[in-house]
Design an enzyme around this catalytic site. Structure first.
Site, PDB file in Angstrom:
ATOM      1  N   CYS A  21       0.417   6.053  12.551  1.00  0.00           N
ATOM      2  CA  CYS A  21      -0.949   5.961  13.073  1.00  0.00           C
ATOM      3  C   CYS A  21      -1.254   7.029  14.097  1.00  0.00           C
ATOM      4  O   CYS A  21      -2.404   7.342  14.344  1.00  0.00           O
ATOM      5  CB  CYS A  21      -1.192   4.597  13.683  1.00  0.00           C
ATOM      6  SG  CYS A  21      -0.938   3.270  12.516  1.00  0.00           S
ATOM      7  N   SER A  64       0.568  -8.892   5.812  1.00  0.00           N
ATOM      8  CA  SER A  64      -0.228  -7.930   5.052  1.00  0.00           C
ATOM      9  C   SER A  64       0.417  -7.704   3.684  1.00  0.00           C
ATOM     10  O   SER A  64       1.623  -7.474   3.598  1.00  0.00           O
ATOM     11  CB  SER A  64      -0.312  -6.607   5.811  1.00  0.00           C
ATOM     12  OG  SER A  64      -1.033  -5.659   5.045  1.00  0.00           O
ATOM     13  N   ALA A  65      -0.383  -7.756   2.625  1.00  0.00           N
ATOM     14  CA  ALA A  65       0.161  -7.627   1.265  1.00  0.00           C
ATOM     15  C   ALA A  65       0.731  -6.239   0.983  1.00  0.00           C
ATOM     16  O   ALA A  65       1.779  -6.106   0.349  1.00  0.00           O
ATOM     17  CB  ALA A  65      -0.917  -7.968   0.233  1.00  0.00           C
ATOM     18  N   HIS A  66       0.054  -5.189   1.497  1.00  0.00           N
ATOM     19  CA  HIS A  66       0.461  -3.831   1.071  1.00  0.00           C
ATOM     20  C   HIS A  66       1.745  -3.340   1.733  1.00  0.00           C
ATOM     21  O   HIS A  66       2.233  -2.260   1.387  1.00  0.00           O
ATOM     22  CB  HIS A  66      -0.678  -2.827   1.254  1.00  0.00           C
ATOM     23  CG  HIS A  66      -0.915  -2.331   2.638  1.00  0.00           C
ATOM     24  ND1 HIS A  66      -0.418  -1.131   3.091  1.00  0.00           N
ATOM     25  CD2 HIS A  66      -1.616  -2.864   3.667  1.00  0.00           C
ATOM     26  CE1 HIS A  66      -0.822  -0.941   4.346  1.00  0.00           C
ATOM     27  NE2 HIS A  66      -1.541  -1.989   4.718  1.00  0.00           N
ATOM     28  N   ALA A  99      -3.726  -7.257   7.834  1.00  0.00           N
ATOM     29  CA  ALA A  99      -3.143  -7.722   9.089  1.00  0.00           C
ATOM     30  C   ALA A  99      -3.932  -7.258  10.310  1.00  0.00           C
ATOM     31  O   ALA A  99      -3.871  -7.894  11.361  1.00  0.00           O
ATOM     32  CB  ALA A  99      -1.695  -7.276   9.198  1.00  0.00           C
ATOM     33  N   THR A 100      -4.684  -6.185  10.181  1.00  0.00           N
ATOM     34  CA  THR A 100      -5.540  -5.781  11.306  1.00  0.00           C
ATOM     35  C   THR A 100      -6.519  -6.913  11.594  1.00  0.00           C
ATOM     36  O   THR A 100      -6.685  -7.336  12.739  1.00  0.00           O
ATOM     37  CB  THR A 100      -6.288  -4.470  10.976  1.00  0.00           C
ATOM     38  OG1 THR A 100      -5.318  -3.430  10.822  1.00  0.00           O
ATOM     39  CG2 THR A 100      -7.270  -4.091  12.074  1.00  0.00           C
ATOM     40  N   GLN A 102       5.954  -6.323   9.235  1.00  0.00           N
ATOM     41  CA  GLN A 102       7.143  -5.567   8.818  1.00  0.00           C
ATOM     42  C   GLN A 102       8.335  -6.487   8.557  1.00  0.00           C
ATOM     43  O   GLN A 102       9.241  -6.124   7.801  1.00  0.00           O
ATOM     44  CB  GLN A 102       7.511  -4.526   9.885  1.00  0.00           C
ATOM     45  CG  GLN A 102       6.460  -3.454  10.112  1.00  0.00           C
ATOM     46  CD  GLN A 102       6.346  -2.459   8.964  1.00  0.00           C
ATOM     47  OE1 GLN A 102       7.254  -2.308   8.139  1.00  0.00           O
ATOM     48  NE2 GLN A 102       5.220  -1.774   8.893  1.00  0.00           N
ATOM     49  N   ASN A 148       7.219  -1.514  13.632  1.00  0.00           N
ATOM     50  CA  ASN A 148       6.978  -0.654  12.477  1.00  0.00           C
ATOM     51  C   ASN A 148       7.540   0.757  12.640  1.00  0.00           C
ATOM     52  O   ASN A 148       7.682   1.480  11.671  1.00  0.00           O
ATOM     53  CB  ASN A 148       5.477  -0.585  12.184  1.00  0.00           C
ATOM     54  CG  ASN A 148       4.642  -0.389  13.430  1.00  0.00           C
ATOM     55  OD1 ASN A 148       4.685  -1.210  14.358  1.00  0.00           O
ATOM     56  ND2 ASN A 148       3.904   0.683  13.479  1.00  0.00           N
TER      57      ASN A 148
END
Ligand SMILES: *Cc1c(COP(=O)(O)O)cnc(C)c1O
Length: 406
Positions: free
Chosen positions: A330, A203-205, A75-76, A183, A155
């Protein structure tokens, strides 16, 4: 069942790969190893078919059509491609973008980069729950506005934005609407048509798939969104994102999306119940605790709490059996209070006492029961050592006390 420590309660940072996802991926590392772009033989065709199946599984989750899903490294990259791609492609139309101050760094830093290149960015204030007002979006739109980027769910504090209402404003004004839905995906129903979304990052993870793979939804009609590619090469992914496709990860991402869609109603109900149990116990057994984020419009798996008079770092040290986050994942390397909590008006002192609990698919009732006892006993123990808390208990107004020293 025996508890295993530490208990993972940080599902906003990442999630384990679901065993069913892992099984789906396995053959694509060894037997089915073809390059999805090889048009001349069976190896390539099989890999391509697997990629197209995954594209369909992801499209279904967000009610898009297959061709509108572009694979990325996460996603970044999706956020970068959406924002930089629109900024470059629509530069003739204007140089103004609108976003919020509590977006993920992948959105904020990209916007800061654009500001240095001569673009103008409006960071709309959010309310004390972290929501963006659709009317504020309307008021901020100028003739030169080319993109509105507002996240689906935050998030850190779990607040869910009124995407459909924001999308409606964007449609009326003819401005493209991007949402970072990392999210939200798999936690709240998403529908790019009903919500008027033109670009969406996934994003998959964060949804029980592998790390290092993501997607960008790019609308193909009403309107057809055009993007300037940011990575140049073989013209893969409709020319928007070159590079040999990561077939095993894409297969896993597709399976993860299918599972998320299938499990969503039951999973969100179960997580909401466990999350509410955790919060109800904390607030009934401890005083001076504050919920951060929206009480209702929030992710079913998120709980963010400030425990006044207890340092978040000390609290985490005191409950090493729980893998949680203080502030944002982060920024936890630095001692800066979270910029998200700051933006919703949480004071610096209280921000430093905040803990994020992220529940997920493999969280059990026993784990939450353990977490409740651990949190309550650790907060009590730390507060017993706090002279400030003692004074408050005795009814002394600490704001009125003349401090000596600094
Ligand atoms: C994790 C996260 C990202 C970044 O996704 P990656 O796939 O890890 O690059 C972006 N936005 C939000 C809201 C996130 O939670």
């Amino acid at each position: 069942m025996m508890l295993k420590f530490p208990i993972y309660l940080d599902y906003h940072a990442t999630t384990p790969v679901d065993p069913e996802v892992f099984r789906a991926m396995a053959p694509y590392f060894t037997e089915v190893f073809g390059n999805a772009a090889s048009r001349n033989h069976e190896f390539g065709w099989t890999a391509e078919a697997a990629v197209e199946k995954a594209r369909n599984q992801i499209a279904r989750l967000i009610r898009a059509t297959d061709k509108e899903v572009i694979f990325t490294s996460g996603a970044t990259e999706s956020n970068n491609l959406a924002i930089l791609g629109v900024a470059e492609m629509y530069r003739e139309k204007g140089n103004h973008l609108i976003t919020s101050p509590i977006e993920h760094k992948a959105v904020l830093d990209t916007c800061h980069f654009l500001e240095k290149k001569g673009y103008e960015v409006t960071y709309l204030p959010v309310d004390s729950y972290g929501q963006v007002s659709p009317e504020a979006v309307r008021a901020a739109i100028r003739p030169t506005t080319i993109l509105v980027s507002v996240m689906g769910a935050n998030n850190e504090i779990g607040t869910v934005n009124p995407l459909a209402a924001i999308g409606k404003v964007c449609k009326e004004k003819g401005v493209l609407f991007h949402t970072d839905a990392v999210q939200a995906a798999g936690k709240v129903p998403l529908d790019v048509e009903a919500m008027g979304i033109d670009l969406m990052s996934l994003s998959a993870h964060k949804m029980y798939g592998p790390k290092g793979v993501g997607a960008l939804y790019v609308r193909r009609r009403n309107p057809r969104v055009r993007l300037a590619a940011q990575i140049h090469g073989g013209g893969h992914e409709r020319g928007m994102r070159s590079g040999t496709l990561n077939v095993p990860s894409i297969v896993g991402f597709g399976k993860a999306a299918e599972l998320s869609e299938r499990l969503l109603p039951d999973e969100t109900a179960r997580l909401r119940r466990l999350r509410d149990k955790l919060w109800d116990a904390i607030r009934s057994r401890l005083d001076q605790v504050y919920l951060n984020g929206h009480p209702v419009d929030r992710l079913p798996n998120n709980l963010n709490v400030s425990f006044a008079f207890v340092e978040g770092e000390s609290l985490m040290m005191g409950m090493k059996e729980l893998a949680v986050s203080s502030g944002s994942a982060c920024t936890s390397a630095s001692l800066e209070p979270s910029y998200v909590l700051k933006a919703i008006g949480v004071g610096e002192d209280l921000a430093h006492t905040s803990i994020r609990f992220g529940l997920g698919r493999f969280t059990t009732e026993e784990e939450i029961d353990f977490a409740i006892e651990k949190v309550v006993s650790t907060v009590r123990k730390l507060r017993d050592l706090s002279p400030l808390y003692e004074m408050v208990r005795e009814g002394i107004d600490i704001k009125a006390v003349q401090w000596t020293g600094h």
